[in-house]
Design an enzyme around this catalytic site. Structure first.
Site, PDB file in Angstrom:
ATOM      1  N   ARG A 128      -2.475 -10.121  20.361  1.00  0.00           N
ATOM      2  CA  ARG A 128      -1.621 -10.007  19.215  1.00  0.00           C
ATOM      3  C   ARG A 128      -0.467 -10.968  19.630  1.00  0.00           C
ATOM      4  NH1 ARG A 128       0.799  -4.935  16.080  1.00  0.00           N
ATOM      5  NH2 ARG A 128      -1.362  -5.133  15.076  1.00  0.00           N
ATOM      6  N   HIS A 155      -4.729 -10.702   9.955  1.00  0.00           N
ATOM      7  CA  HIS A 155      -5.030  -9.714  10.622  1.00  0.00           C
ATOM      8  C   HIS A 155      -6.261  -9.325  10.534  1.00  0.00           C
ATOM      9  CE1 HIS A 155      -4.008  -6.241  12.909  1.00  0.00           C
ATOM     10  NE2 HIS A 155      -3.349  -5.420  12.110  1.00  0.00           N
ATOM     11  N   GLN A 158      -8.062  -5.495  10.916  1.00  0.00           N
ATOM     12  CA  GLN A 158      -6.996  -4.446  10.009  1.00  0.00           C
ATOM     13  C   GLN A 158      -8.020  -4.434   8.643  1.00  0.00           C
ATOM     14  OE1 GLN A 158      -4.365  -2.222  10.031  1.00  0.00           O
ATOM     15  NE2 GLN A 158      -5.582  -1.551   8.456  1.00  0.00           N
ATOM     16  N   ASP A 250       2.053  -3.797   2.198  1.00  0.00           N
ATOM     17  CA  ASP A 250       2.461  -3.998   3.501  1.00  0.00           C
ATOM     18  C   ASP A 250       3.959  -4.179   3.472  1.00  0.00           C
ATOM     19  OD1 ASP A 250       2.678  -4.457   6.186  1.00  0.00           O
ATOM     20  OD2 ASP A 250       1.509  -6.476   5.953  1.00  0.00           O
ATOM     21  N   CYS A 290      -1.542  -0.974   5.733  1.00  0.00           N
ATOM     22  CA  CYS A 290      -1.888  -0.879   7.054  1.00  0.00           C
ATOM     23  C   CYS A 290      -1.016  -0.308   8.164  1.00  0.00           C
ATOM     24  CB  CYS A 290      -2.156  -2.583   7.177  1.00  0.00           C
ATOM     25  SG  CYS A 290      -0.190  -3.200   6.830  1.00  0.00           S
ATOM     26  N   ARG A 318      -9.559   1.982  12.158  1.00  0.00           N
ATOM     27  CA  ARG A 318      -9.418   0.729  12.830  1.00  0.00           C
ATOM     28  C   ARG A 318     -10.338   0.938  14.372  1.00  0.00           C
ATOM     29  NH1 ARG A 318      -4.718  -2.304  12.839  1.00  0.00           N
ATOM     30  NH2 ARG A 318      -5.852  -3.437  14.585  1.00  0.00           N
TER      31      ARG A 318
END
Ligand code: CP
Ligand code: NVA
Length: 330
Positions: A128, A155, A158, A250, A290, A318
């Site tokens: 990440r 991402h 996700q 988000d 998310c 996830r």
């Protein structure tokens, strides 16, 4: 797309895990959903479904016994860190949390050398970080699969978990309308790429100046021809949520944009997912986020904790989806 119930009843475990489709994924990187074919994405979703069923039934599934996954985090994380660590552990392997400040990388060792070295010890690397080019560089020099755990651009883990959640809740993905309300950010990008692969329709509504990358839009639209997906962008949240099966949002300021927070709060007025906006979507529209959430900004608590919300199932998924990614790639 195969129905989930049908999948469980067809006794296809071995077929799924040892099929040509699975073999074709071995050794691959997972940097963006754009790099995967619709059939490969569908395969990962099926494997995730199978592994979730096995875990819920208490059946061991040590597909990665003896394997190790290194996890580098240049940004904070709760879900990604814990779900990857538990994922590799449930698959019989082990995860190593690598704090870049403690690695020689933090003192200037190149990404290329880090990739070469880690490849001698590990079976996979999850990272990440900020710039997407860092992940591309790591993948270029690593001999083991590299998984994108979030960059400023995208991402994908996700987004795959999100389409898995929608599939579980709605029973299918083709033609499902997803409204993404807010910043045209890494999440919006990953969801656009994902929609194009699963044949969904996505409408991203962002304020002027905060739209998604035109290049991502172009590539997602190019991909969408194969699946009859529809990728739309607008500056009008009401237009995006009209007839939506899923309403997704988000944060307004992503990691690394903290100094822009006040200015973004002003720019994003009218882009909050609240009950007024939800009344414009379908009655049974699923609410996704998310997480982490900033309640009172991009979403109200009433909607996030309301009857249509699946945000915690989404977070749980996830784990299952990343187990599928790791089981297939490593
Ligand atoms: N959604 C997500 O990636 O959460 P974390 O930042 O906690 O990993
Ligand atoms: N867009 C958010 C997603 C967090 C999971 C960020 O990058 O901070």
């Amino acid at each position: 797309m195969l129905d989930r119930v049908q999948l469980y009843e067809s006794g296809t475990d071995e077929f799924l895990l040892e099929s040509e489709a699975s073999m074709a994924l071995k050794g691959r990187d997972f940097l963006s959903l754009h790099d995967y074919t619709p059939a490969e994405v569908e395969h990962l979703l099926k494997v995730a479904s199978l592994l979730k069923a096995k875990q819920k039934a208490g059946q061991p599934h040590p597909l990665l016994a003896g394997k190790s996954l290194g996890m580098i985090f240049h940004k904070s994380s709760t879900r990604t860190r814990v779900s990857f660590e538990v994922a590799i552990w449930q698959l019989g392997g082990q995860g190593l949390f690598l704090n870049p400040a403690d690695l020689q990388m933090g003192r200037g060792e190149t990404i290329a050398d880090t990739a070469r070295i880690l490849s001698r010890y590990l079976d996979g690397i999850m990272i990440r970080t900020y710039g997407h080019e860092i992940v591309l560089e790591l993948a270029k020099y690593a001999d083991v699969p590299v998984v994108n755990g979030l960059t400023d651009l995208s991402h994908p883990c996700q987004a795959l978990a999100d389409y898995f959640t929608i599939w579980e809740k709605k029973g299918h993905l083709a033609g499902i309308k997803v409204a993404f309300i807010g910043d045209g950010n890494n999440m919006a990008h990953a969801l656009m790429y994902g929609a194009a692969k699963v044949g969904a329709r996505i409408a991203v509504a962002s304020p002027p100046g905060y739209e998604s990358s035109p290049e991502v839009l172009r590539l997602a639209r190019e991909d969408s021809f194969a699946t009859r997906a529809q990728i739309e962008v607008t500056n009008d949240p009401a237009e995006a949520v009209a007839g939506a099966d899923v309403v997704y949002t988000d944060v307004w300021a992503s990691m690394g944009q903290e100094s822009e927070h006040a200015e973004r709060v002003k720019a994003f007025q009218g882009f909050q997912v609240n009950s007024a906006l939800m009344s414009e979507a379908r009655k049974d529209a699923l609410v996704l986020h998310c997480l982490p959430a900033h309640y009172g900004e991009e979403i109200t608590e009433e909607v996030a904790y309301g009857p249509n919300s699946a945000i915690f199932d989404q977070a749980e998924n996830r784990l299952h989806v990343q187990k599928a990614i790791l089981a297939m790639l490593l």
